[in-house]
Design a protein around this motif. Structure first.
Motif, PDB file in Angstrom:
ATOM      1  N   ALA A  57      -9.787 -53.062 -63.100  1.00 21.35           N
ATOM      2  CA  ALA A  57     -10.178 -54.007 -64.153  1.00 21.35           C
ATOM      3  C   ALA A  57     -11.699 -54.120 -64.201  1.00 21.35           C
ATOM      4  O   ALA A  57     -12.284 -54.348 -65.255  1.00 21.35           O
ATOM      5  CB  ALA A  57      -9.546 -55.368 -63.885  1.00 21.35           C
ATOM      6  N   SER A  58     -12.341 -53.918 -63.053  1.00 24.66           N
ATOM      7  CA  SER A  58     -13.805 -54.075 -62.992  1.00 24.66           C
ATOM      8  C   SER A  58     -14.525 -53.099 -63.908  1.00 24.66           C
ATOM      9  O   SER A  58     -15.570 -53.440 -64.472  1.00 24.66           O
ATOM     10  CB  SER A  58     -14.292 -53.910 -61.557  1.00 24.66           C
TER      11      SER A  58
ATOM     12  N   THR B  98      -6.867 -65.547 -60.843  1.00 26.50           N
ATOM     13  CA  THR B  98      -6.207 -65.204 -59.586  1.00 26.50           C
ATOM     14  C   THR B  98      -6.732 -66.008 -58.392  1.00 26.50           C
ATOM     15  O   THR B  98      -5.961 -66.410 -57.525  1.00 26.50           O
ATOM     16  CB  THR B  98      -6.440 -63.697 -59.331  1.00 26.50           C
TER      17      THR B  98
ATOM     18  N   ASP C   7      -8.536 -60.106 -70.184  1.00 28.74           N
ATOM     19  CA  ASP C   7      -8.224 -59.571 -68.860  1.00 28.74           C
ATOM     20  C   ASP C   7      -6.930 -60.243 -68.399  1.00 28.74           C
ATOM     21  O   ASP C   7      -6.920 -61.426 -68.084  1.00 28.74           O
ATOM     22  CB  ASP C   7      -9.384 -59.887 -67.910  1.00 28.74           C
TER      23      ASP C   7
ATOM     24  N   GLN D 131      -2.627 -53.256 -59.687  1.00 26.99           N
ATOM     25  CA  GLN D 131      -2.227 -53.735 -58.343  1.00 26.99           C
ATOM     26  C   GLN D 131      -1.817 -55.190 -58.241  1.00 26.99           C
ATOM     27  O   GLN D 131      -1.446 -55.651 -57.169  1.00 26.99           O
ATOM     28  CB  GLN D 131      -3.323 -53.422 -57.339  1.00 26.99           C
ATOM     29  N   LYS D 132      -1.862 -55.939 -59.355  1.00 27.38           N
ATOM     30  CA  LYS D 132      -1.461 -57.342 -59.261  1.00 27.38           C
ATOM     31  C   LYS D 132       0.021 -57.528 -59.591  1.00 27.38           C
ATOM     32  O   LYS D 132       0.674 -58.342 -58.968  1.00 27.38           O
ATOM     33  CB  LYS D 132      -2.313 -58.213 -60.181  1.00 27.38           C
TER      34      LYS D 132
HETATM   35  C1  LIG Z   1      -8.173 -58.524 -59.258  1.00 27.40           C
HETATM   36  C2  LIG Z   1      -8.736 -58.872 -60.565  1.00 27.40           C
HETATM   37  C3  LIG Z   1      -9.780 -58.117 -61.135  1.00 27.40           C
HETATM   38  C4  LIG Z   1     -10.423 -56.953 -60.433  1.00 27.40           C
HETATM   39  O1  LIG Z   1      -9.566 -55.886 -60.431  1.00 27.40           O
HETATM   40  P1  LIG Z   1      -9.975 -54.451 -59.854  1.00 27.40           P
HETATM   41  O2  LIG Z   1      -8.861 -53.607 -60.340  1.00 27.40           O
HETATM   42  O3  LIG Z   1     -10.044 -54.586 -58.365  1.00 27.40           O
HETATM   43  O4  LIG Z   1     -11.293 -54.073 -60.432  1.00 27.40           O
HETATM   44  C5  LIG Z   1     -10.215 -58.478 -62.388  1.00 27.40           C
HETATM   45  N1  LIG Z   1      -9.679 -59.515 -63.051  1.00 27.40           N
HETATM   46  C6  LIG Z   1      -8.681 -60.264 -62.534  1.00 27.40           C
HETATM   47  C7  LIG Z   1      -8.130 -61.405 -63.315  1.00 27.40           C
HETATM   48  C8  LIG Z   1      -8.180 -59.965 -61.271  1.00 27.40           C
HETATM   49  O5  LIG Z   1      -7.186 -60.701 -60.745  1.00 27.40           O
END
Ligand SMILES: *Cc1c(COP(=O)(O)O)cnc(C)c1O
Length: 356
Positions: free
Chosen positions: A75-76, A149, A168, A191-192
């Motif tokens: 997501a970054s 999160t 996001d 991964q979430k």
């Molecule tokens: C974990 C998370 C991110 C970062 O995700 P990465 O895949 O590690 O870059 C961004 N936004 C939210 C809301 C998150 O929970």
């Protein structure tokens, strides 16, 4: 004895998915080859990618106007990609600052052009979702984070605006129904709630692209990945494969609506105990509480060792709070069972019995 995994991410996935995935690591589709050693252009893997995309479209009722791609960089990287693709040289973007991830997303846009924070809950350590702000109707886009999160807050509704909305949804995608047509772009690190780390799912409105007027590096251009069906370069094959299995599991289990009511039941069980139990207090504003991540503190830190012992004996993993909030954070993603939440609630009740 089973470990109850409340980790915030990488997170729990269905046991059935881990079993199928481990089999495919040894022998995929009876090819005598692992899923991670076949060509990503083989018909077997192309079928995996196509099914993953089709399942996203089906489970979220993605309209014809939108396309689904699987990318890398987490997501970054989306924080920057969004700005490159949607923020014009002369334009401005609006960001809702609801947490560390939202703040980082804004930083990338502000580094590239003009980006404003429309509202922020930073001075309250992000324990609520700001409301009642106005979005500049001329903005190139409005960016928000549906679920925070780290702080356990969640947007229960999204602003009605004619400005393109970009969201996001990393930590609540597929956990509740969402009207995709209201968003120009949705992104989520796998991964979430979807699969192992490595893939990022993006849903984008096709006719919203190509308007920033900037040179966009090839890999950062959504159109590149749409044109090549997420295969411009080698995709994160294992993460996409396991994400596809998780989506199959979700479909077999009634889809997003069914999981949404199960997620609500899990969250209600835990929040009711946080509110009832005299030893604990929740950290997030009640109306903004996340169904995915519940943050809570002990009223008296003196009970920490006793509670941690109870939790450990119950084989609960991953409930330590993020360093920015402290206390505890129980993440209740799709694959976590109500039974696991009950085990945690029992520990809280037991602490009250012995220490209140
Ligand atoms: C974990 C998370 C991110 C970062 O995700 P990465 O895949 O590690 O870059 C961004 N936004 C939210 C809301 C998150 O929970």
């Amino acid at each position: 004895m089973k470990t109850h995994n409340f980790s915030a991410g990488p997170c729990i996935l269905p046991g059935q998915v881990f079993e199928e995935a481990s089999q495919a690591l040894i022998d995929f589709d009876n090819l005598g080859l692992s899923v991670v050693e076949i060509s990503h252009r083989s018909k077997n893997f192309v079928a995996v990618m196509n099914e993953a995309v089709a399942l996203v479209k089906e489970l979220l009722s993605v309209p014809e106007t939108h396309e689904v791609v699987f990318l890398q960089g987490g997501a970054s990287l989306q924080f920057a990609m969004v700005a490159f693709n949607f923020l014009s040289e002369a334009g401005t973007a609006e960001y809702l600052d609801t947490g560390a991830w939202a703040f980082k997303a804004h930083k990338e846009a502000a580094g590239l052009g003009s980006a404003t924070i429309v509202a922020s809950s930073k001075d309250k350590n992000y324990n609520f979702i700001p409301k009642g702000y106005t979005i500049n109707p001329e903005a190139d886009y409005f960016h928000c984070t549906s679920n925070n999160t780290i702080y356990g807050t969640q947007m229960k509704s999204f602003p009605e605006t004619r400005v393109p909305v970009i969201c996001d949804m990393s930590s609540d995608i597929f956990s509740r129904t969402v009207d995709v047509s209201k968003f120009d772009l949705i992104y989520a690190g796998a991964q979430k709630n979807l699969g192992p780390a490595g893939a990022t799912m993006v849903i984008v409105r096709k006719d919203a692209l190509g308007k920033s007027g900037r040179y966009i590096p090839t890999m950062l251009k959504y159109q590149t990945h749409i044109d090549k069906g997420s295969m411009f370069n080698t995709p994160p094959v294992f993460s996409v494969y396991v994400s596809m299995l998780t989506l199959r599991w979700l479909k077999e289990n009634g889809g997003v609506e069914a999981i949404e009511s199960r997620n609500e039941a899990k969250a209600a069980l835990l929040y009711n105990e946080i509110d009832r139990n005299s030893l604990f207090v929740g950290t997030a504003a009640v109306e903004d509480r996340s169904t995915m991540n519940a943050c809570f503190l002990l009223n008296d830190e003196a009970h920490k060792a006793a509670f941690d012992d109870l939790v450990k004996a119950a084989k609960i993993n991953g409930i330590n709070g993020h360093r920015d909030v402290g206390g505890y954070r129980a993440s209740m993603y799709n694959a976590l069972s109500l039974e696991s939440v009950q085990v945690l609630v029992n520990c809280m009740k037991e602490l009250e019995k012995t220490h209140a």
